[in-house]
Design an enzyme around this catalytic site. Structure first.
Site, PDB file in Angstrom:
ATOM      1  N   ARG A 114       2.497   5.224   3.061  1.00  0.00           N
ATOM      2  CA  ARG A 114       2.047   3.821   3.071  1.00  0.00           C
ATOM      3  C   ARG A 114       2.174   3.111   1.725  1.00  0.00           C
ATOM      4  O   ARG A 114       2.546   1.929   1.699  1.00  0.00           O
ATOM      5  CB  ARG A 114       0.632   3.736   3.637  1.00  0.00           C
ATOM      6  CG  ARG A 114       0.625   3.966   5.154  1.00  0.00           C
ATOM      7  CD  ARG A 114      -0.742   4.278   5.663  1.00  0.00           C
ATOM      8  NE  ARG A 114      -1.276   5.484   5.040  1.00  0.00           N
ATOM      9  CZ  ARG A 114      -2.531   5.904   5.177  1.00  0.00           C
ATOM     10  NH1 ARG A 114      -3.380   5.214   5.902  1.00  0.00           N
ATOM     11  NH2 ARG A 114      -2.938   7.023   4.593  1.00  0.00           N
ATOM     12  N   ARG A 140       8.531  19.781   9.380  1.00  0.00           N
ATOM     13  CA  ARG A 140       7.219  19.111   9.313  1.00  0.00           C
ATOM     14  C   ARG A 140       6.341  19.637  10.447  1.00  0.00           C
ATOM     15  O   ARG A 140       6.761  19.670  11.597  1.00  0.00           O
ATOM     16  CB  ARG A 140       7.364  17.587   9.411  1.00  0.00           C
ATOM     17  CG  ARG A 140       6.008  16.903   9.355  1.00  0.00           C
ATOM     18  CD  ARG A 140       6.088  15.406   9.137  1.00  0.00           C
ATOM     19  NE  ARG A 140       5.993  15.076   7.727  1.00  0.00           N
ATOM     20  CZ  ARG A 140       5.489  13.923   7.252  1.00  0.00           C
ATOM     21  NH1 ARG A 140       5.045  13.010   8.070  1.00  0.00           N
ATOM     22  NH2 ARG A 140       5.439  13.691   5.965  1.00  0.00           N
ATOM     23  N   TYR A 188       4.941  15.473  19.067  1.00  0.00           N
ATOM     24  CA  TYR A 188       6.254  15.242  19.673  1.00  0.00           C
ATOM     25  C   TYR A 188       6.742  16.573  20.263  1.00  0.00           C
ATOM     26  O   TYR A 188       6.027  17.573  20.214  1.00  0.00           O
ATOM     27  CB  TYR A 188       7.222  14.632  18.645  1.00  0.00           C
ATOM     28  CG  TYR A 188       6.735  13.268  18.171  1.00  0.00           C
ATOM     29  CD1 TYR A 188       6.492  12.256  19.098  1.00  0.00           C
ATOM     30  CD2 TYR A 188       6.472  13.006  16.829  1.00  0.00           C
ATOM     31  CE1 TYR A 188       6.012  11.007  18.690  1.00  0.00           C
ATOM     32  CE2 TYR A 188       5.990  11.764  16.417  1.00  0.00           C
ATOM     33  CZ  TYR A 188       5.760  10.769  17.352  1.00  0.00           C
ATOM     34  OH  TYR A 188       5.280   9.556  16.964  1.00  0.00           O
TER      35      TYR A 188
HETATM   36  C1  LIG Z   1       4.561   3.075   9.687  1.00  0.00           C
HETATM   37  C2  LIG Z   1       4.546   4.557   9.670  1.00  0.00           C
HETATM   38  C3  LIG Z   1       5.516   5.261  10.368  1.00  0.00           C
HETATM   39  C4  LIG Z   1       5.540   6.655  10.330  1.00  0.00           C
HETATM   40  N1  LIG Z   1       6.550   7.333  10.932  1.00  0.00           N
HETATM   41  C5  LIG Z   1       6.678   8.667  10.760  1.00  0.00           C
HETATM   42  C6  LIG Z   1       7.839   9.361  11.183  1.00  0.00           C
HETATM   43  O1  LIG Z   1       8.795   8.780  11.658  1.00  0.00           O
HETATM   44  N2  LIG Z   1       7.863  10.700  11.030  1.00  0.00           N
HETATM   45  C7  LIG Z   1       6.831  11.382  10.472  1.00  0.00           C
HETATM   46  O2  LIG Z   1       6.885  12.603  10.346  1.00  0.00           O
HETATM   47  N3  LIG Z   1       5.745  10.741  10.008  1.00  0.00           N
HETATM   48  C8  LIG Z   1       5.656   9.404  10.129  1.00  0.00           C
HETATM   49  N4  LIG Z   1       4.588   8.741   9.598  1.00  0.00           N
HETATM   50  C9  LIG Z   1       3.580   9.504   8.846  1.00  0.00           C
HETATM   51  C10 LIG Z   1       3.887   9.454   7.353  1.00  0.00           C
HETATM   52  O3  LIG Z   1       5.113  10.088   7.061  1.00  0.00           O
HETATM   53  C11 LIG Z   1       2.769  10.139   6.543  1.00  0.00           C
HETATM   54  O4  LIG Z   1       2.724  11.491   6.922  1.00  0.00           O
HETATM   55  C12 LIG Z   1       1.425   9.486   6.770  1.00  0.00           C
HETATM   56  O5  LIG Z   1       1.515   8.078   6.762  1.00  0.00           O
HETATM   57  C13 LIG Z   1       0.417   9.910   5.674  1.00  0.00           C
HETATM   58  O6  LIG Z   1       0.881   9.569   4.398  1.00  0.00           O
HETATM   59  P1  LIG Z   1       0.295   8.282   3.577  1.00  0.00           P
HETATM   60  O7  LIG Z   1      -1.184   8.504   3.475  1.00  0.00           O
HETATM   61  O8  LIG Z   1       0.986   8.349   2.249  1.00  0.00           O
HETATM   62  O9  LIG Z   1       0.614   7.051   4.366  1.00  0.00           O
HETATM   63  C14 LIG Z   1       4.539   7.345   9.632  1.00  0.00           C
HETATM   64  C15 LIG Z   1       3.558   6.631   8.959  1.00  0.00           C
HETATM   65  C16 LIG Z   1       3.560   5.261   8.951  1.00  0.00           C
HETATM   66  C17 LIG Z   1       2.513   4.523   8.170  1.00  0.00           C
END
Ligand SMILES: Cc1cc2nc3c(=O)[nH]c(=O)nc-3n(C[C@H](O)[C@H](O)[C@H](O)COP(=O)(O)O)c2cc1C
Ligand SMILES: Cc1cc2nc3c(=O)[nH]c(=O)nc-3n(C[C@H](O)[C@H](O)[C@H](O)COP(=O)(O)OP(=O)(O)OC[C@H]3O[C@@H](n4cnc5c(N)ncnc54)[C@H](O)[C@@H]3O)c2cc1C
Length: 778
Positions: A732, A638, A590
């Site tokens: 997730r 982040r 971004y």
């Molecule tokens: C549906 C979805 C939306 C996400 N939206 C964002 C977001 O708005 N901002 C961000 O920094 N990361 C976003 N992420 C990334 C998550 O914050 C996280 O870094 C990533 O899913 C890895 O973590 P996990 O393995 O626990 O899912 C998103 C992830 C998912 C699955």
């Protein structure tokens, strides 16, 4: 069958004796010869270790060898750390040690007893010198001539690692497996020490190349090197001497570890089938002591394949193909664990030795391969882990609400500025793409409210955009007007009134990834809107997707001032809405992230070029935001700590990025990765981004949030305990289960966590279910 083993190390000898035995059992006497350049009682090195499991495997295949080894080995359970004047010991680790010479003599004697022909003091120059052989085993060790001769087919991948080590021995007997760390004026050294018979211990000394050079060890003779090590470890050796095995390079000199792996393990040379075995085809760093185990298990697997193939006319090609297919899987698994352990010892001087207290240093060292988790440590030595948890809890504001048992590190509180998060779990920001005009609505109240009720210490609201054109999709939330502020305030008020969780907001601008579809709309995420598309901006006119991506306009100074002011406005609104914490989104390609990465920032002005220049604008935005965000509240940033593309941001540069934000006043770095380039090739796996959080925390000296495939309490406990991060963001798993933290607490048997009063009657039942499951497993 005629078999020639080139090299009489553990691999060649053990395979020779197993195949000889198999032939006998089948009534088909194989003609087997082992050609070894050394004399029978001549070897490099001192003792080797392997696990109880390897012994079980060997017992199954040849009881005589296993009995002879068992009669000679030293067995020990404890690991001891000597560090900064402290001695810490933990048990239950289960190793077996034996002198390498003794092991080879046992294998040699067994070969002779079975009728294997052993030819010593003979150099084998090529597999082609044995045209009569049906099968040539290239068990000629790490510097395999045969592998080199056929490099075009075997395609070896050899990496030389940066640390230097010397393999010494001593007659001082060390009962536990001992690690000693000593600091000199030039840096840290470590010794890995283990007893392998009644009178001798292996004593490996290791340090980084620059430390080794700074001490002049690059020009020291073997005797001078030994004298240096004796002085360095004098307080421990207490007059005992160190010894070299000076006739062999490995035994006498400081060497670098070579990691070997090969794409192809066998070939046909026109006369014989040739197959690599042991160190010739793969090596594993001594940090997890598995080289001999791998060599022995190769020999077992190849024999097993011959056994299972039966008496087929030409079994060899199929046997060799299956041998590689099966062994390659185990080898990769072990090489990955060995790689992590090796890297830990390579960086510990820079990253952990000065930074961590002995208790946490021990924890970090024990979990260095990332194969041993918190609960594994509990199984190995509950007393030691309880003591560690107690120590950890005392360093936080953990209360003794949990009776006499220490609170697991995951459930200890964490304080930044005036904010205390009740435990280490954060609901990671997750875009939901369901706002209209940037307004969070009922969905967000339920979504964030439920997760705040679910036990996490903090929930982070999704990327919230600073202006209409800053949105990723038309469904993204915003903070550019009073109505949005009020809508957020309602959600924040709910979280504060009904829960003891904290709530953060992540503010961002989508830059080159703006004006795209909601993931479920049109032709999917990251693709430009077919209708209602708006013009987008970026540091450089480069689309996120080379094909079909929307071309952004390069930002002017006026654009940059406007966007910075939008960030400031959003921050003011966030403070008015009552958020506890602000996160600045500088990740995932971004806008602010695309300034940082050289893949997306090609500017030639003061905002492009060097990393310092590329950071200039994100830091300007950070500074402006910090100025209007309440002094007593934290800001995390982040970042994408790895672009996963050649020429992009590397984890090393991410440390510099973190240092810059730390200097600007950031409280924490939230360590994500990727999504900066559509060309990325990430390596996924459990906790795959945690190494970035670890490195940044311990090299840049700033608190971190780990995120990415953290899906069990065991992961969180391991990460927090080892000092790899201060908080863990879980994304997730929270989509499936808003009460992930409450569930995980019950799963590990931690009943000290508070449930919302309305849900209280579910607590004991869930705990009982998990309790029964645990009991059934035991
Ligand atoms: C549906 C979805 C939306 C996400 N939206 C964002 C977001 O708005 N901002 C961000 O920094 N990361 C976003 N992420 C990334 C998550 O914050 C996280 O870094 C990533 O899913 C890895 O973590 P996990 O393995 O626990 O899912 C998103 C992830 C998912 C699955
Ligand atoms: C410092 C250090 C510590 C280690 N610690 C451990 C440990 O604790 N536990 C563990 O399991 N492993 C350990 N290892 C690794 C272990 O030594 C090897 O992984 C293991 O010996 C591999 O067995 P191999 O039979 O494949 O090769 P090797 O043991 O290297 O045997 C190869 C043999 O081939 C002979 N040879 C080579 N070329 C020729 C030729 N052209 N003609 C004739 N003969 C030839 C060599 O003389 C040698 O005897 C350690 C290694 C090092 C360097």
């Amino acid at each position: 069958m005629k078999i020639v083993c080139i090299g009489g190390g553990p691999a060649g000898l053990y395979f020779a004796l197993l195949m000889k035995k198999l032939g006998r059992e089948r009534g088909a006497e194989h003609d087997i010869r082992v050609v070894e350049r050394n004399k029978p009682y001549d070897t490099f090195g001192w003792g080797v270790v392997f696990s109880d499991a390897t012994m079980d495997n060997m017992r199954e295949w040849d009881r005589e060898t296993a009995d002879a080894i068992e009669a000679s080995f030293a067995h020990w359970d404890d690991i001891e750390l000597q560090f900064k004047g402290r001695t810490i010991r933990s048990g239950g680790h289960g190793f077996v040690g034996i002198g390498r010479k003794k092991l080879l003599n046992i294998l040699q004697a067994r070969c002779e007893a079975l009728g294997v022909q052993l030819v010593f003091e003979t150099e084998a120059d090529s597999d082609a010198d044995y045209p009569e052989a049906d099968l040539v085993i290239a068990s000629d060790g790490i510097n395999s001539k045969i592998r080199t001769q056929h490099a075009a087919v075997f395609k070896p991948d050899i990496v030389s690692r940066p640390n230097r080590f010397i393999w010494l021995g001593t007659q001082k007997l060390y009962e536990p497996f001992t690690f000693i760390f000593e600091k000199t004026e030039h840096g840290w050294f470590q010794a890995h020490i283990y007893k392998f018979d009644d009178s001798t211990s292996t004593f490996i000394v290791e340090c980084p190349e620059h430390v080794w050079k700074a001490h002049g060890l690059d020009s020291a003779s073997p005797d001078e090197s030994v004298a240096f090590c004796e002085r360095l470890f004098a307080s421990n050796l207490q007059g005992e001497r160190l010894m070299t095995n000076a006739r062999h390079l490995r035994g006498s000199a400081w060497i670098n570890f070579q990691r070997v792996k090969c794409e192809q393990w066998s070939l046909f040379n026109g006369k014989s089938h040739v197959v690599l075995m042991g160190d010739a085809v793969h090596t594993a760093h001594f940090a997890i002591g598995s080289g001999t185990k791998l060599a022995l298990e190769d020999a077992i697997e190849l024999t097993r394949q011959f056994k299972e193939q039966g008496d087929t006319a030409d079994p060899i090609p199929a046997v060799l193909a299956r041998y590689q297919a099966l062994r390659a899987i185990d080898v990769i698994r072990l090489q990955n664990a060995a790689w992590n352990a090796m890297e830990w010892f390579e960086v510990c001087g820079e990253r952990y030795c000065d930074q961590l207290e002995p208790e946490q240093f021990m924890y970090s060292m024990l979990t260095r391969s990332q194969r041993i988790s918190h609960e594994n440590l509990r199984l190995r030595d509950k007393g030691w882990l309880d003591g560690f948890e107690q120590w950890f809890g005392e360093r936080t504001a953990a209360t003794a609400a949990w009776g006499s048992t220490p609170v697991p590190p995951m459930f200890t509180p964490y304080t930044v500025r005036s904010v205390t998060v009740k435990n280490r779990v954060v609901v990671s920001p997750m875009a939901q793409y369901c706002c209209v005009d940037g307004l969070p609505g009922e969905f967000h109240l339920v979504h964030l409210g439920a997760r705040a009720l679910g036990g996490a210490g903090m929930v982070v609201a999704e990327m919230t955009c600073t202006s209409p054109d800053a949105r990723i999709t038309p469904g993204c939330p915003g903070l550019w007007n009073d109505a949005q502020r009020d809508a957020w305030q309602r959600i924040v008020a709910f979280v504060h009134r009904e829960t003891d969780a904290k709530i953060a907001i992540q503010i961002g601008h989508a830059g080159p990834k703006a004006s795209t579809n909601e993931p479920w709309a049109g032709d999917g995420a990251d693709r430009p809107l077919a209708q209602g598309n708006w013009p987008i901006v970026a540091p450089s006119a480069l689309p996120y997707r080379a094909e079909g991506g929307q071309m952004p306009r390069e930002m002017t100074g006026v654009d940059m001032d406007r966007v910075r002011d939008d960030f400031v406005r959003a921050t003011r609104y966030a403070a008015q809405a009552g958020f506890d914490w602000l996160e600045l989104h500088c990740a995932h390609g971004y806008l602010l992230s695309s300034y940082i990465s050289p893949l997306t920032n090609r500017r030639s002005d003061k905002f492009g070029g060097s990393l310092a220049n590329r950071l200039r604008y994100p830091l300007e935005v950070f500074a402006a935001v910090r100025q209007v965000w309440p002094e007593n509240l934290p800001i995390s940033v982040r970042i994408s700590a790895h672009d996963w593309v050649d020429g992009g941001i590397t984890p090393g540069e991410a440390v510099e990025v973190a240092r810059a934000f730390k200097a600007a006043g950031a409280d924490m770095i939230d360590c994500s990765s990727g999504q900066v380039s559509a060309e990325q090739k990430p390596t996924y796996g459990r906790m795959y981004q945690t190494p970035f959080a670890d490195r940044i925390r311990n090299e840049a000296g700033i608190a971190t949030i780990a995120v990415g495939a953290i899906s069990e309490a065991d992961h969180v406990n391991s990460i927090i305990s080892a000092g790899r991060a201060d908080l863990c963001a879980v994304a997730r798993p929270h989509l499936a289960n808003p009460a992930w933290t409450l569930t995980e607490a019950a799963r590990i048997g931690y009943t000290g966590i508070a449930w919302p009063k309305q849900y209280f009657s579910g607590k004991a039942q869930m705990e009982a279910i998990f309790q029964r499951e645990r009991a059934a497993r035991e």
